[in-house]
Scaffold this active site. Structure first.
Site, short mmCIF file in Angstrom:
data_model
loop_
_atom_site.label_atom_id
_atom_site.label_comp_id
_atom_site.label_asym_id
_atom_site.label_seq_id
_atom_site.Cartn_x
_atom_site.Cartn_y
_atom_site.Cartn_z
N SER A 212 6.54 4.13 0.33
CA SER A 212 7.48 5.13 -0.17
C SER A 212 7.94 4.91 -1.60
O SER A 212 8.72 5.71 -2.12
CB SER A 212 8.72 5.16 0.74
OG SER A 212 9.50 3.98 0.58
N LYS A 213 7.50 3.83 -2.24
CA LYS A 213 8.03 3.51 -3.55
C LYS A 213 7.39 4.36 -4.66
O LYS A 213 6.47 5.13 -4.42
CB LYS A 213 7.84 2.02 -3.82
CG LYS A 213 8.54 1.13 -2.80
CD LYS A 213 10.03 1.48 -2.64
CE LYS A 213 10.80 0.50 -1.78
NZ LYS A 213 10.51 0.63 -0.35
#
Length: 423
Positions: A212-213
């Site tokens: 998700s980064k």
């Protein structure tokens, strides 16, 4: 999209939760799949090249070193150690400052567990300071009040991509002779008010490449430093303290195997070339919504948007002015097709059983058996209010949001605000 995000007639419509037409009926781009990720032919080619080389391990390949060098150049640091996850990157940093068993490390209860578990893994004691209600970031004076003769370090979290007050925390750390570690898992290219990159103010900075980064290799981590001793110790810890640079097969201290694979490194290196555009696009779209939200009584956004890299979009809620708390807003926004997460996490980190019940090594409770009872409600009142008191919510944010996506989010927020404040 018109430049006026307050002009949409849907704002005056009946709430979807009361039977009206929702603002949004199609999904937004998501970091959970390709709709919200910038993964293309460059990444496919990089991974394919590694597979064709047969060199999948960083001890025989070159991709991990090349990625470390590129990241060091981008951040202007001399030491970069790649590892297998963001949590491992923080473990490298904690191990680098080398706490004695029972030493204390001060951090926040408003973060992912990856911030605090490395402290326990090094047999140190997590100490929790409170946060600023306007941002959810560590409060410097609260940190100061927690420092004792046993304090070894501070871990500051750049939550949601906001810049934590690391200049002030570094000055405090230097004053007290302790280390400052920056958790930048959510904060690629975040800049502090002085203009410095988050991760370069403290003694060590840590990054995550989780799904998700801002950029991803599925998982992976980076620990950076300009201190040669700390940088070398972090690198050694990731590879069983094996000093390969001296061509010795020996192990200098207790370390683990947190090595990054060549596949991860090749993918991450390809992603790194896209990072600046990713952050620029997140900022460009977020700035439009900042203006809308801050114009609504009782709602406010990140207090320093210029330096924020917008991993998530936080909104702080004054229920008395906004007509409802973050739980109410989350419910109504969800019905409008805009996901909003009140509180971000279910409870402060110190209320997880691993801490509050000292579930560590067997039934020993080591090293926190004697302090576990202090990990209890009331420890950090502002943190607890932001998480469970209805004063904070977060929206998902993404580099692939279109103008229409942002317009729909703005319309939904204004629609809910109008309805809740009407009475």
């Amino acid at each position: 999209m018109t430049t006026d995000l307050t002009a949409d007639p849907r704002i005056a419509g009946e709430l979807a939760s009361a039977g009206g037409q929702p603002v949004r009926t199609t999904p937004f781009p998501s970091v959970g799949d390709l709709s919200g990720r910038r993964i293309g032919e460059e990444e496919i080619a990089a991974v394919t090249d590694v597979l064709r080389s047969g060199k999948l391990n960083c001890t025989v390949g070159t991709r991990t070193k090349e990625f470390e060098d590129a990241f060091g150049e981008l951040y202007g640091v001399s030491h970069v150690a790649a590892s297998s996850s963001g949590t491992s990157a923080l473990h490298l940093a904690v191990a680098a400052v080398n706490p004695n068993p029972g030493d204390e490390i001060i951090t926040t209860g408003l973060s992912d567990a990856g911030t605090v578990l490395p402290i326990l893994a090094q047999n140190a004691i997590p100490v929790f300071a409170d946060v600023d209600p306007a941002s959810g970031l560590l409060d410097v004076e609260s940190v100061r009040s927690k420092i004792t003769r046993r304090t070894k370090a501070i871990i500051a979290v750049h939550l949601y991509g906001q810049p934590a007050p690391v200049e002030e925390l570094r000055a405090l750390a230097d004053e007290k002779g302790i280390h400052l570690i920056e958790d930048c898992a959510q904060a690629y290219l975040t800049r502090t008010p002085s203009g410095r990159l988050a991760g370069t103010v403290g003694h060590l900075g840590c990054f995550s490449l989780q799904q998700s980064k801002h950029i991803t290799a599925g998982d992976g981590g980076l620990t950076i430093s300009n201190d040669p001793e700390l940088g070398r110790r972090a690198r050694l810890f990731a590879d069983k303290a094996w000093p390969r640079d001296t061509d010795e097969r020996t192990h200098l201290f207790l370390g683990l195997n947190y090595r990054m694979t060549e596949l991860q490194a090749a993918l991450a290196h390809a992603q790194l070339g896209k990072l600046e555009q990713v952050v620029e696009d997140r900022r460009r779209q977020a700035n439009k919504l900042v203006e809308v939200v801050n114009a609504l009584p009782g709602l406010s956004t990140a207090p320093y948007p210029e330096g924020t890299s917008w991993w998530l979009f936080p909104i702080f809620v004054d229920a008395a002015q906004a007509g409802g708390d973050s739980v109410a807003y989350g419910k109504h926004l969800g019905a409008e097709g805009v996901g909003a997460n009140p509180g971000y996490i279910g409870h402060p980190l110190y209320l997880n059983p691993v801490l509050s019940e000292a579930r560590t090594y067997g039934d020993s409770g080591y090293p926190i058996a004697e302090v576990a009872s202090t990990y209890a409600p009331g420890l950090c009142p502002v943190t607890e209010d932001l998480i469970g008191g209805g004063t904070m919510m977060v929206l998902g944010w993404n580099e692939n949001f279109t103008d229409e996506d942002v317009a729909d989010i703005a319309t939904a927020i204004q629609k809910v605000h109008r309805a809740l404040t009407a009475g």
